[in-house]
Design an enzyme around this catalytic site. Sequence first.
Site, PDB file in Angstrom:
ATOM      1  N   ARG A  67       0.472  -7.823  14.158  1.00  0.00           N
ATOM      2  CA  ARG A  67      -0.153  -6.982  13.048  1.00  0.00           C
ATOM      3  C   ARG A  67      -1.108  -7.703  12.122  1.00  0.00           C
ATOM      4  O   ARG A  67      -1.958  -7.355  11.689  1.00  0.00           O
ATOM      5  CB  ARG A  67       0.953  -5.987  12.235  1.00  0.00           C
ATOM      6  CG  ARG A  67       1.521  -5.204  12.839  1.00  0.00           C
ATOM      7  CD  ARG A  67       2.919  -4.844  12.566  1.00  0.00           C
ATOM      8  NE  ARG A  67       2.838  -3.958  11.468  1.00  0.00           N
ATOM      9  CZ  ARG A  67       3.946  -3.818  10.538  1.00  0.00           C
ATOM     10  NH1 ARG A  67       5.268  -4.529  10.878  1.00  0.00           N
ATOM     11  NH2 ARG A  67       3.684  -3.331   9.569  1.00  0.00           N
TER      12      ARG A  67
ATOM     13  N   ARG B  59      -9.376   1.201   9.562  1.00  0.00           N
ATOM     14  CA  ARG B  59      -8.662  -0.242  10.080  1.00  0.00           C
ATOM     15  C   ARG B  59      -9.605  -0.890  10.623  1.00  0.00           C
ATOM     16  O   ARG B  59      -9.561  -1.973  11.175  1.00  0.00           O
ATOM     17  CB  ARG B  59      -7.315  -0.163  10.832  1.00  0.00           C
ATOM     18  CG  ARG B  59      -5.993  -0.354  10.026  1.00  0.00           C
ATOM     19  CD  ARG B  59      -4.753  -0.070  10.957  1.00  0.00           C
ATOM     20  NE  ARG B  59      -3.641  -0.777  10.679  1.00  0.00           N
ATOM     21  CZ  ARG B  59      -2.771  -0.160   9.926  1.00  0.00           C
ATOM     22  NH1 ARG B  59      -2.851   1.032   9.362  1.00  0.00           N
ATOM     23  NH2 ARG B  59      -1.490  -1.013   9.855  1.00  0.00           N
TER      24      ARG B  59
ATOM     25  N   ARG C 268      12.522  -5.050   4.711  1.00  0.00           N
ATOM     26  CA  ARG C 268      12.258  -3.775   3.891  1.00  0.00           C
ATOM     27  C   ARG C 268      13.001  -2.546   4.733  1.00  0.00           C
ATOM     28  O   ARG C 268      13.032  -2.547   5.996  1.00  0.00           O
ATOM     29  CB  ARG C 268      10.902  -3.490   3.820  1.00  0.00           C
ATOM     30  CG  ARG C 268       9.957  -3.160   4.945  1.00  0.00           C
ATOM     31  CD  ARG C 268       8.696  -2.739   4.676  1.00  0.00           C
ATOM     32  NE  ARG C 268       7.806  -2.512   5.766  1.00  0.00           N
ATOM     33  CZ  ARG C 268       6.548  -2.485   5.695  1.00  0.00           C
ATOM     34  NH1 ARG C 268       6.018  -2.252   4.350  1.00  0.00           N
ATOM     35  NH2 ARG C 268       5.822  -2.213   6.865  1.00  0.00           N
TER      36      ARG C 268
ATOM     37  N   ARG D 179      12.221  -0.177  10.248  1.00  0.00           N
ATOM     38  CA  ARG D 179      11.028  -0.090  11.343  1.00  0.00           C
ATOM     39  C   ARG D 179      11.118  -1.086  12.340  1.00  0.00           C
ATOM     40  O   ARG D 179      11.244  -2.318  12.276  1.00  0.00           O
ATOM     41  CB  ARG D 179       9.390  -0.092  10.624  1.00  0.00           C
ATOM     42  CG  ARG D 179       9.079   1.132   9.739  1.00  0.00           C
ATOM     43  CD  ARG D 179       8.074   0.677   9.213  1.00  0.00           C
ATOM     44  NE  ARG D 179       6.901   0.028   9.909  1.00  0.00           N
ATOM     45  CZ  ARG D 179       5.439   0.084   9.434  1.00  0.00           C
ATOM     46  NH1 ARG D 179       5.326   0.594   8.164  1.00  0.00           N
ATOM     47  NH2 ARG D 179       4.487  -0.365  10.234  1.00  0.00           N
TER      48      ARG D 179
ATOM     49  N   LYS E  72       0.851  -1.372   0.007  1.00  0.00           N
ATOM     50  CA  LYS E  72      -0.109  -0.037  -0.121  1.00  0.00           C
ATOM     51  C   LYS E  72       0.866   1.377  -0.052  1.00  0.00           C
ATOM     52  O   LYS E  72       0.602   2.244  -0.821  1.00  0.00           O
ATOM     53  CB  LYS E  72      -0.692   0.102   1.263  1.00  0.00           C
ATOM     54  CG  LYS E  72      -1.817  -1.172   1.315  1.00  0.00           C
ATOM     55  CD  LYS E  72      -2.656  -0.813   2.388  1.00  0.00           C
ATOM     56  CE  LYS E  72      -2.062  -0.837   3.953  1.00  0.00           C
ATOM     57  NZ  LYS E  72      -1.343  -2.198   4.530  1.00  0.00           N
TER      58      LYS E  72
HETATM   59  P1  AMP Z   1       1.262   1.140   9.103  1.00  0.00           P
HETATM   60  O1  AMP Z   1       2.688   1.762   8.812  1.00  0.00           O
HETATM   61  O2  AMP Z   1       0.051   1.381   8.597  1.00  0.00           O
HETATM   62  O3  AMP Z   1       1.740  -0.624   9.125  1.00  0.00           O
HETATM   63  O4  AMP Z   1       0.893   1.361  10.829  1.00  0.00           O
HETATM   64  C1  AMP Z   1       1.891   0.859  11.993  1.00  0.00           C
HETATM   65  C2  AMP Z   1       1.279   1.039  13.034  1.00  0.00           C
HETATM   66  O5  AMP Z   1       0.594   2.122  13.449  1.00  0.00           O
HETATM   67  C3  AMP Z   1       0.250  -0.218  13.302  1.00  0.00           C
HETATM   68  O6  AMP Z   1       0.673  -1.322  13.661  1.00  0.00           O
HETATM   69  C4  AMP Z   1      -0.716   0.460  14.340  1.00  0.00           C
HETATM   70  O7  AMP Z   1       0.053   0.547  15.390  1.00  0.00           O
HETATM   71  C5  AMP Z   1      -0.699   1.997  14.062  1.00  0.00           C
HETATM   72  N1  AMP Z   1      -1.816   2.447  13.124  1.00  0.00           N
HETATM   73  C6  AMP Z   1      -1.853   2.948  11.888  1.00  0.00           C
HETATM   74  N2  AMP Z   1      -2.890   3.245  11.330  1.00  0.00           N
HETATM   75  C7  AMP Z   1      -3.801   2.836  12.475  1.00  0.00           C
HETATM   76  C8  AMP Z   1      -5.200   2.984  12.445  1.00  0.00           C
HETATM   77  N3  AMP Z   1      -5.933   3.520  11.396  1.00  0.00           N
HETATM   78  N4  AMP Z   1      -5.782   2.455  13.339  1.00  0.00           N
HETATM   79  C9  AMP Z   1      -5.065   2.035  14.656  1.00  0.00           C
HETATM   80  N5  AMP Z   1      -3.683   2.049  14.630  1.00  0.00           N
HETATM   81  C10 AMP Z   1      -3.011   2.485  13.630  1.00  0.00           C
END
Ligand code: AMP
Length: 219
Positions: free
Chosen positions: A176, A92, A131, A165, A17
């Site tokens: 996740r 989410r 990554r 990360r 994404k």
């Molecule tokens: P991502 O970069 O999208 O993989 O997000 C990394 C982390 O940020 C996730 O594992 C959650 O802890 C938090 N996070 C990101 N977006 C959301 C969301 N829409 N709702 C809740 N937690 C989020």
Amino acid sequence: MKKNMRLVFMGPPGGGKGTQAKILQEKYSWEQISTGDMFRAAIKAQTPLGIKVKEILATGALVPDDVTIALIAEKFDSMPKDQGFILDGFPRTVAQAEALDNLLAERGMRLDAVIDFQVPDEYIVERIAGRYTCAKCSAMYNDKLKPTKIPNVCDECGGSEFIRRPDDNEKVLKSRLDNYRALTALVLPYYEEKGLIKVVDGTGNVDVVTNRIEKVIEN
Ligand code: AMP
């Protein structure tokens, strides 16, 4: 392509994404809105929000809906109304999807499409475990799938500092993915009912996936 396209990207962690959102942002000037990136920036800057969410991100749990929705509301308030955007990692949960509908309706906007990136689990571990991104320009790389052309030199900006990360490890990835399967996957039927879902095969190389996305949103 429509100038102010409003899209949601849904898919498992490591589903591509972020990579695709960055490409389309560059190409069409639709703004990538990544809640994950916003949380990571807040953690780095040690803001009150960052301090609050640091531990949550480290374990792969979800940040509470009210905090996440407030962040998106603030972002919409700071953006011109006719700005196209790609929501990457939001919503989410169904509560976030409902809140998003309200936020958009209040501003006289609505979504054009929700892209559902389909990527089998076996691809995900490989993509995530390897990554890294350039610390300077955020260009994304992968040890196996897309290393820098010259070792330790960013192809895009020549930077030599890279970030991995902390939540990109197998243990946190499991949490996740569990969250994705348990909560986020419930958002898909919500959008299916509204006829917004466009399924995209997220496997294969980056350009091929970009073409598939462009094809489904052009129709
Ligand atoms: P991502 O970069 O999208 O993989 O997000 C990394 C982390 O940020 C996730 O594992 C959650 O802890 C938090 N996070 C990101 N977006 C959301 C969301 N829409 N709702 C809740 N937690 C989020």
